[in-house]
Write a protein that holds these residues in place. Sequence first.
Motif, PDB file in Angstrom:
ATOM      1  N   GLN A 135     -28.274  -2.757 -19.450  1.00 50.97           N
ATOM      2  CA  GLN A 135     -27.912  -2.774 -20.540  1.00 50.97           C
ATOM      3  C   GLN A 135     -26.635  -3.639 -20.362  1.00 50.97           C
ATOM      4  O   GLN A 135     -26.033  -4.727 -21.068  1.00 50.97           O
ATOM      5  N   ASP A 136     -26.515  -4.257 -18.599  1.00 54.58           N
ATOM      6  CA  ASP A 136     -25.441  -5.462 -18.740  1.00 54.58           C
ATOM      7  C   ASP A 136     -26.134  -6.562 -19.232  1.00 54.58           C
ATOM      8  O   ASP A 136     -25.344  -7.187 -19.993  1.00 54.58           O
ATOM      9  N   GLN A 137     -27.347  -6.542 -18.867  1.00 52.66           N
ATOM     10  CA  GLN A 137     -27.967  -7.943 -19.362  1.00 52.66           C
ATOM     11  C   GLN A 137     -28.181  -8.030 -20.707  1.00 52.66           C
ATOM     12  O   GLN A 137     -27.910  -9.258 -21.404  1.00 52.66           O
ATOM     13  N   PRO A 280     -30.930   6.168 -21.763  1.00 52.63           N
ATOM     14  CA  PRO A 280     -29.844   5.093 -21.262  1.00 52.63           C
ATOM     15  C   PRO A 280     -30.279   4.018 -21.240  1.00 52.63           C
ATOM     16  O   PRO A 280     -28.736   3.104 -21.268  1.00 52.63           O
ATOM     17  N   THR A 281     -30.735   3.571 -21.704  1.00 52.58           N
ATOM     18  CA  THR A 281     -31.003   1.973 -22.077  1.00 52.58           C
ATOM     19  C   THR A 281     -31.205   1.360 -23.314  1.00 52.58           C
ATOM     20  O   THR A 281     -31.190   0.144 -23.555  1.00 52.58           O
ATOM     21  N   ALA A 337     -43.615  -3.342 -22.125  1.00 53.26           N
ATOM     22  CA  ALA A 337     -43.802  -4.846 -22.205  1.00 53.26           C
ATOM     23  C   ALA A 337     -42.688  -5.590 -22.377  1.00 53.26           C
ATOM     24  O   ALA A 337     -42.562  -6.326 -21.772  1.00 53.26           O
ATOM     25  N   SER A 338     -42.701  -5.628 -23.759  1.00 48.99           N
ATOM     26  CA  SER A 338     -42.266  -6.856 -24.296  1.00 48.99           C
ATOM     27  C   SER A 338     -40.466  -6.941 -23.825  1.00 48.99           C
ATOM     28  O   SER A 338     -40.369  -8.027 -23.982  1.00 48.99           O
ATOM     29  N   THR A 345     -37.072  -7.446 -16.490  1.00 55.80           N
ATOM     30  CA  THR A 345     -37.131  -5.691 -16.121  1.00 55.80           C
ATOM     31  C   THR A 345     -37.855  -4.826 -17.436  1.00 55.80           C
ATOM     32  O   THR A 345     -38.474  -5.307 -18.702  1.00 55.80           O
ATOM     33  N   SER A 346     -38.603  -3.859 -16.819  1.00 56.58           N
ATOM     34  CA  SER A 346     -38.785  -2.973 -17.889  1.00 56.58           C
ATOM     35  C   SER A 346     -37.667  -2.409 -18.759  1.00 56.58           C
ATOM     36  O   SER A 346     -36.809  -2.523 -17.428  1.00 56.58           O
TER      37      SER A 346
END
Length: 376
Positions: A135-137, A280-281, A337-338, A345-346
């Motif tokens: 989530q930072d990303q 969480p993501t 995937a996407s 990252t996954s």
Amino acid sequence: MTNSLKIHNQVIINRQDLQQLLDVLTQQEYQLIGPTIAEGAIVYDEISQVEDFPIGWTDEQDGGTYRLKPRDDQAVFGYSVGPHAWKKYLFPPRVRLWSAKRQDQEIQITPETPDSTKRALIGVRACELNAIAIQDQVFLEGVAVDPHYQASRNNIFIVAVNCAQAGGTCFCVSMQTGPKAKQGFDLALTEVLSAERHYFVVEVGSEAGAQVLSQVCHTPATEQEQVTADAIIAQTAENMGRKLDTEGIKELLYDNLEHPQWDDVASRCLTCGNCTLVCPTCFCSNVEDATDLTGDHAERWRQWDSCFSVEFSYLHGGSVRNSVKSRYRQWMTHKLASWIDQFGTSGCVGCGRCITWCPVAIDITQEVKAIQESNK
Ligand code: SF4
Ligand code: SF4
């Protein structure tokens, strides 16, 4: 007691001194957030003392199933992740973005001041550290920085906990996100509980962690104590509830966008969106504007949204993803995937929440496996 702690030093805090860690964080004006029991589940909420943790409790998890049960010991962190993710403190379910007032012909817009409460998140698992990094990303490293996420994120202190048992739906080993916390924490604890002793092996992950720990009673960890902690984590890794073969997963999903398994899962999926809310993501949101009846006051609110709702893909004239099949496929191919194309990252850290909290027990690992097996 040692005062000069270095990053990655390992020390011991005895169970009876754990409260000191909470007290030092409180003295430093952190609001303490940790696992606690509410409504039959382990959830993250404000705590003040060690007794607020679910001491002596554990959980049983499987597809569509979650139960608490008493342990036969007094472990403080003897359970795996529950329905809440830490994202509720960094990316809250609902946040006002701005409010506007009209006076005569003047309109004054006031952006919401971001919440910069100092919070100590206690009991963050390895998969969850990876989810926060993901989530930072999304919120901090793209073209636009989210000021609300940034303000909360800049003010957290993280006490990670290495898992001493795997949940029934966990697969962090497959996703290489656990069960040991490797980075992104200030302190990381491994709980060791035997008939003779109850203590925590503590790893220091940052200067802030070293500074806090210097005020808590501790002793250097012996080699044997470190070996014991490592063995506990290795045992957890052996006992994952689920497995996911990630080799070539992106290509597999892209090559099978019309696979009959999507129809099969669509016949079971209720499109309730639980899987996205507990994940969480997942970071999707929408914004809504509201005005009062006089038209003099307006507010814009952001709230969590889900790719499982029809409205989510609404573009001018209609929704792009009308069928259940297209919505489930969107979610799973984005996660596995996407997301890799988008962020490198996954989008899945293997926490297992979407499996446990799916009311009809749809299991992301099984859905992938079905496609994998038919492609052999
Ligand atoms: S997969 Fe399960 S949790 Fe997700 S939308 Fe479908 S029924 Fe709900
Ligand atoms: S997709 Fe499921 S297992 Fe993966 S991170 Fe999200 S909730 Fe956890």
